[in-house]
Design an enzyme around this catalytic site. Structure first.
Site, PDB file in Angstrom:
ATOM      1  CG  ASP A 268       5.961  18.026  18.826  1.00 54.92           C
ATOM      2  OD1 ASP A 268       6.442  17.080  18.173  1.00 54.92           O
ATOM      3  OD2 ASP A 268       5.171  18.856  18.339  1.00 54.92           O
TER       4      ASP A 268
ATOM      5  CE  LYS B 162       6.230  11.252  20.915  1.00 54.61           C
ATOM      6  NZ  LYS B 162       5.827  12.666  21.027  1.00 54.61           N
TER       7      LYS B 162
ATOM      8  N   GLY C 274       7.991  13.783  14.420  1.00 53.02           N
ATOM      9  CA  GLY C 274       9.325  14.342  14.261  1.00 53.02           C
ATOM     10  C   GLY C 274      10.006  14.216  15.612  1.00 53.02           C
ATOM     11  CG  HIS C 275      10.141  11.053  17.561  1.00 56.99           C
ATOM     12  ND1 HIS C 275       9.841   9.747  17.855  1.00 56.99           N
ATOM     13  CD2 HIS C 275       8.967  11.713  17.538  1.00 56.99           C
ATOM     14  CE1 HIS C 275       8.523   9.630  17.999  1.00 56.99           C
ATOM     15  NE2 HIS C 275       7.970  10.812  17.799  1.00 56.99           N
TER      16      HIS C 275
ATOM     17  CD  GLN D  29       1.721  10.746  15.770  1.00 58.47           C
ATOM     18  OE1 GLN D  29       1.382   9.580  15.832  1.00 58.47           O
ATOM     19  NE2 GLN D  29       2.671  11.160  14.978  1.00 58.47           N
TER      20      GLN D  29
END
Ligand code: GDP
Ligand code: IMO
Ligand code: MG
Length: 429
Positions: free
Chosen positions: A13, A16, A40-41, A224
């Protein structure tokens, strides 16, 4: 530089998605190489928010091919949801801009159930995202896995499902004392998923090499973060893939080309979701303030993220094991209201200074942090466009970090939007 690997330098988080979206402007292809829907991006473009879990963060740009490579574990159901979400927001998703590796492993409903049942049964929780990631990688390693190409061949898939369900249903019933899965229901669902997804199939390793041999620019998007790496992270409080540079190579089928550079994404403070050691964690009002102002709630599960000061010991470790060549520093704007900012510069254990980041989670949970204090700048910085326009104390903070890390901070992010970014030196140049 022709190719750029983007890795998270902390516990995930770091931003990225935002940085990959920004750099896609200069890329011909964007490749996701590990992880799955645990990621989750978040991308924010023209005030519209898009959260991607498996599709590379380059998808909002036209004329760029996004690849989901062999190292990813793919959840067909969630991938279809993600495609539909993009299409309903006006983003085209077709074979022109998305390809999926034939060799990527598929996440099946039994993986998600096992992830959940195990987590419920564990006395010491890991706090997984319950997306079936660990069980899917486990099947891959033990050679029980179902690859995208197996799934596309109905006869092969139905037979593999039959075999695997015998094993999983036995475990669900006898060990976990839960209900079993019915093969007919799974077959029906997966027939639909096959119809929707077969157009995207590709030998992505081959396609990627076409790009590389023509000298085209490729961005490799990690999921990650380094400290969640299965080998190098804070085991067992990690994810089940190699989130580091090595994972990028095996995860898409390339070698260590001389044209590759590695960009580490790093938040100006630290966060972690789930359990495990966190030396600089702030369990006080300041932690709550940073969580609130930084919007530190998981993009996948919505869980509150744990928050702490920036940790240079951990970052130097990330730089070493990834061969990070430069840093993108995100969320500097979130520090703007602090009078004093701390940076952890060393750890000691039992009164002795440690020479490096320990690979034992128990030991890491007991280290004491030594901090260097920096004066805050106390003015909003979100709209600043150049490094020289930043307040003096913000410049000092960045320069101090560069000295401590011994690599350049090339990108400074001052807000979630694409345009809230200072690019001091373009990592692709
Ligand atoms: P990722 O998993 O590394 O892509 O990061 P996430 O998307 O899970 O979390 C990063 C969060 O911070 C998202 O909500 C982003 O929109 C947001 N973000 C990224 N960069 C910045 C920044 O420089 N400032 C602020 N305030 N928010 C940012
Ligand atoms: P992005 O790509 C932050 C964490 C989970 C848990 C551990 C294992 O958005 O940075 P898993 O479901 O992978 O078996 O969970 O890893 N985790 C993440 N934390 N960001 C992520 O992804 C994460 N993906 C997994 O919270 O602690
Ligand atoms: Mg995330």
């Amino acid at each position: 530089m022709g190719q750029l690997i983007v890795v998270g330098a902390q516990w995930g988080d770091e931003g990225k998605g935002k940085v990959v979206d920004l750099l896609t402007d200069f890329s011909d292809a964007v490749v996701r190489y590990q992880g799955g829907a645990n990621a989750g991006h978040t991308l924010i473009v023209d005030k519209k928010k898009v959260v991607l879990h498996m599709i590379p963060s380059g998808i909002l740009h036209s004329n760029v091919v996004c690849m989901i490579a062999n190292g990813v574990v793919l959840d067909p159901e969630l991938l279809i949801e993600e495609i539909d979400m993009l299409v309903s927001g006006g983003v085209e998703v077709n074979r022109e801009n998305l390809r999926i590796s034939n060799a990527a492993h598929i996440i099946l409903p039994y993986h998600k159930l096992l992830d959940r049942y195990r987590e419920e049964k564990r006395s010491k929780k890991i706090g997984t995202t319950q997306r079936g990631i660990g069980p899917a990688y486990e099947d891959k390693i033990t050679r029980r896995g179902v690859r995208f190409q197996d799934f596309l061949d109905k006869a092969r898939f139905d037979q593999l499902l039959q075999q695997n369900l015998e094993y999983y249903n036995f475990m669900f019933e006898n060990y976990f004392k839960k209900g079993t899965l019915k093969i007919e229901e799974l077959i029906e669902k997966f027939d639909y998923y096959r119809d929707r997804l077969s157009i995207f199939q590709e030998n992505t390793s081959w396609l990627l090499h076409q790009y590389l041999s023509k000298g085209r620019k490729v961005l490799f998007e990690g999921a990650q973060g380094t400290l969640l790496d299965i080998d190098h992270g804070t085991y067992p409080y990690v994810t089940s893939s190699n989130t580091t540079t090595g994972g990028a190579l095996t995860g898409c089928g390339i070698g260590p080309h001389k044209n590759i550079s590695v960009l580490g994404i790093c938040k100006a403070y630290t966060t972690r979701v789930g359990e495990g050691p966190f030396p600089t964690e702030l369990n006080d009002d300041l932690g709550i303030k940073l969580r609130t102002e930084g919007g530190e709630f998981g993009a996948t599960t919505g869980r509150a993220r744990r928050v702490g000061w920036l940790d240079v010991v951990a970052l130097k470790y990330a730089i070493r094991i990834n061969s990070i060549t430069s840093i993108a520093l995100t969320k500097l704007d979130i520090l703007s209201s602090l009078d004093e900012i701390k940076i952890c510069t060393s750890y000691s254990y039992n009164g002795e200074k440690l020479a490096y980041f320990p690979n034992d989670s128990l030991m890491l949970s007991k280290v004491e942090c030594e901090y260097q204090d920096c004066e805050g700048w106390n003015v909003p910085i979100g709209d600043i466009k150049t490094f020289s326009d930043l307040p003096e104390n913000a410049k000092r903070y960045i320069e101090l970090l560069e000295t401590l890390l011994e690599i350049p901070i090339e990108i400074i992010s001052l807000g979630p939007d694409r345009d809230k970014t200072i690019v001091r030196n373009h990592p692709f140049h």
